[in-house]
Design an enzyme around this catalytic site. Structure first.
Site, PDB file in Angstrom:
ATOM      1  N   PHE A   1       0.708  -1.263  -0.089  1.00  0.00           N
ATOM      2  CA  PHE A   1       0.089   0.026   0.073  1.00  0.00           C
ATOM      3  C   PHE A   1       0.590   1.352   0.100  1.00  0.00           C
ATOM      4  O   PHE A   1       1.790   1.310   0.970  1.00  0.00           O
ATOM      5  CB  PHE A   1      -1.088   0.069   1.265  1.00  0.00           C
ATOM      6  CG  PHE A   1      -2.198  -0.866   1.281  1.00  0.00           C
ATOM      7  CD1 PHE A   1      -3.302  -0.299   0.624  1.00  0.00           C
ATOM      8  CD2 PHE A   1      -2.037  -2.077   1.720  1.00  0.00           C
ATOM      9  CE1 PHE A   1      -4.627  -1.180   0.713  1.00  0.00           C
ATOM     10  CE2 PHE A   1      -3.082  -3.086   1.590  1.00  0.00           C
ATOM     11  CZ  PHE A   1      -4.316  -2.477   1.145  1.00  0.00           C
ATOM     12  N   ASP A   2       0.460   2.255  -0.864  1.00  0.00           N
ATOM     13  CA  ASP A   2       0.802   3.611  -0.798  1.00  0.00           C
ATOM     14  C   ASP A   2       0.391   4.379   0.276  1.00  0.00           C
ATOM     15  O   ASP A   2      -0.713   3.748   0.918  1.00  0.00           O
ATOM     16  CB  ASP A   2       0.613   4.296  -1.952  1.00  0.00           C
ATOM     17  CG  ASP A   2       0.788   5.921  -1.999  1.00  0.00           C
ATOM     18  OD1 ASP A   2       1.545   6.260  -1.534  1.00  0.00           O
ATOM     19  OD2 ASP A   2      -0.242   6.505  -2.250  1.00  0.00           O
ATOM     20  N   LEU A   3       0.648   5.412   0.798  1.00  0.00           N
ATOM     21  CA  LEU A   3       0.189   5.945   2.131  1.00  0.00           C
ATOM     22  C   LEU A   3      -0.625   7.186   1.828  1.00  0.00           C
ATOM     23  O   LEU A   3      -2.035   7.100   1.706  1.00  0.00           O
ATOM     24  CB  LEU A   3       1.412   6.395   3.214  1.00  0.00           C
ATOM     25  CG  LEU A   3       0.867   7.201   4.410  1.00  0.00           C
ATOM     26  CD1 LEU A   3      -0.155   6.170   5.243  1.00  0.00           C
ATOM     27  CD2 LEU A   3       1.859   7.537   5.170  1.00  0.00           C
ATOM     28  N   ASP A   4      -0.102   8.367   1.373  1.00  0.00           N
ATOM     29  CA  ASP A   4      -0.766   9.560   1.032  1.00  0.00           C
ATOM     30  C   ASP A   4      -1.565   9.356  -0.330  1.00  0.00           C
ATOM     31  O   ASP A   4      -1.195   9.129  -1.395  1.00  0.00           O
ATOM     32  CB  ASP A   4       0.151  10.535   0.511  1.00  0.00           C
ATOM     33  CG  ASP A   4       0.841  10.864   1.796  1.00  0.00           C
ATOM     34  OD1 ASP A   4       0.458  10.736   3.177  1.00  0.00           O
ATOM     35  OD2 ASP A   4       2.447  11.321   1.491  1.00  0.00           O
TER      36      ASP A   4
ATOM     37  N   THR B   1      -3.995   7.037  -0.532  1.00  0.00           N
ATOM     38  CA  THR B   1      -4.470   5.548  -0.765  1.00  0.00           C
ATOM     39  C   THR B   1      -4.955   5.292   0.619  1.00  0.00           C
ATOM     40  O   THR B   1      -5.962   4.747   0.525  1.00  0.00           O
ATOM     41  CB  THR B   1      -3.197   4.713  -1.133  1.00  0.00           C
ATOM     42  OG1 THR B   1      -2.767   5.173  -2.601  1.00  0.00           O
ATOM     43  CG2 THR B   1      -3.773   3.315  -1.337  1.00  0.00           C
TER      44      THR B   1
END
Length: 218
Positions: free
Chosen positions: A10-13, A15
């Site tokens: 997973f990406d953070l910002d 997502t």
């Protein structure tokens, strides 16, 4: 779908978190020092996702010296005023719970400095869902997603066919393509469907719930 993704990256910002408010305010603080007050939100939104150095350089034509100074200014305020000015996307924690219960490995792969990403996951109670987190160090401006994806895969001994990258920007999808893994582009973040399609996303979804729908079609 005949794939079996045992590792979901997973990406953070954009997502997991709508981190835009804190990022954009901190970027504007930096730009104020370069006589660029009141920048349009449309421009500031482009800072959510890619590395700050790349954004200051490409969006404003800054020299390496000026971009480095802009990043320093950004970091004067972001760690104290911007970092938690963010909101988890509705339904994303249920995605984490479900995938973890199914025995999948969740991995955070972000262009945000690891020290900030770690604090965000802890603050919002998400740390326990992730078996591994990777992001650049503060002094490392090489935040290419492919490099970070490969780092996670090597550390956890994942095969390419086991992995899928979930992200909202072309940088996430480009990284997945370069690393040789599949990807799920999400349109609820800071990229749009056309951007994700052009980058070569394997799948595109409009909500966190649809991430589960894709993965549970196996």
């Amino acid at each position: 779908m005949d794939k079996n993704y045992t590792a979901v990256l997973f990406d953070l910002d954009g997502t997991i978190m709508d981190s835009g408010p804190g990022i954009m305010k901190s970027v504007q603080y930096a730009l104020d020092h370069f006589d660029r007050p009141n920048e349009p939100e449309e421009t500031l939104r482009k800072f959510v996702g890619p590395s700050l150095m790349d954004s200051f350089t490409h969006l404003y034509g800054m020299s390496e010296e000026d971009a480095t100074r802009a990043v320093e200014l950004y970091r004067e305020v972001y760690p104290t005023k911007g970092i938690f000015d963010a909101t988890p996307y509705k339904g994303i924690e249920e995605v984490f719970r479900t995938l973890q219960a199914e025995g999948r490995k969740l991995v955070l792969v972000t262009s945000k400095p690891h020290i900030f990403a770690e604090r965000i996951l802890e603050h919002f109670g998400f740390t326990s869902y992730f078996c591994y987190q990777t992001g650049p160090e503060l002094d490392d401006h090489d935040s290419r997603k492919a490099r970070l994806i490969r780092k996670a895969m090597d550390a956890l001994k994942f095969e390419k066919t086991e992995c899928v990258m979930v992200g909202d920007r072309m940088f996430d999808i480009d990284g997945a393509v370069e690393a040789g893994i599949d990807s799920i582009g999400v349109t609820y973040g800071y990229g749009d469907r056309a951007e994700l399609q052009n980058a070569g996303a394997t799948y595109i979804v409009d909500s966190p719930k649809e991430i589960l729908s894709i993965l549970q079609q196996e």
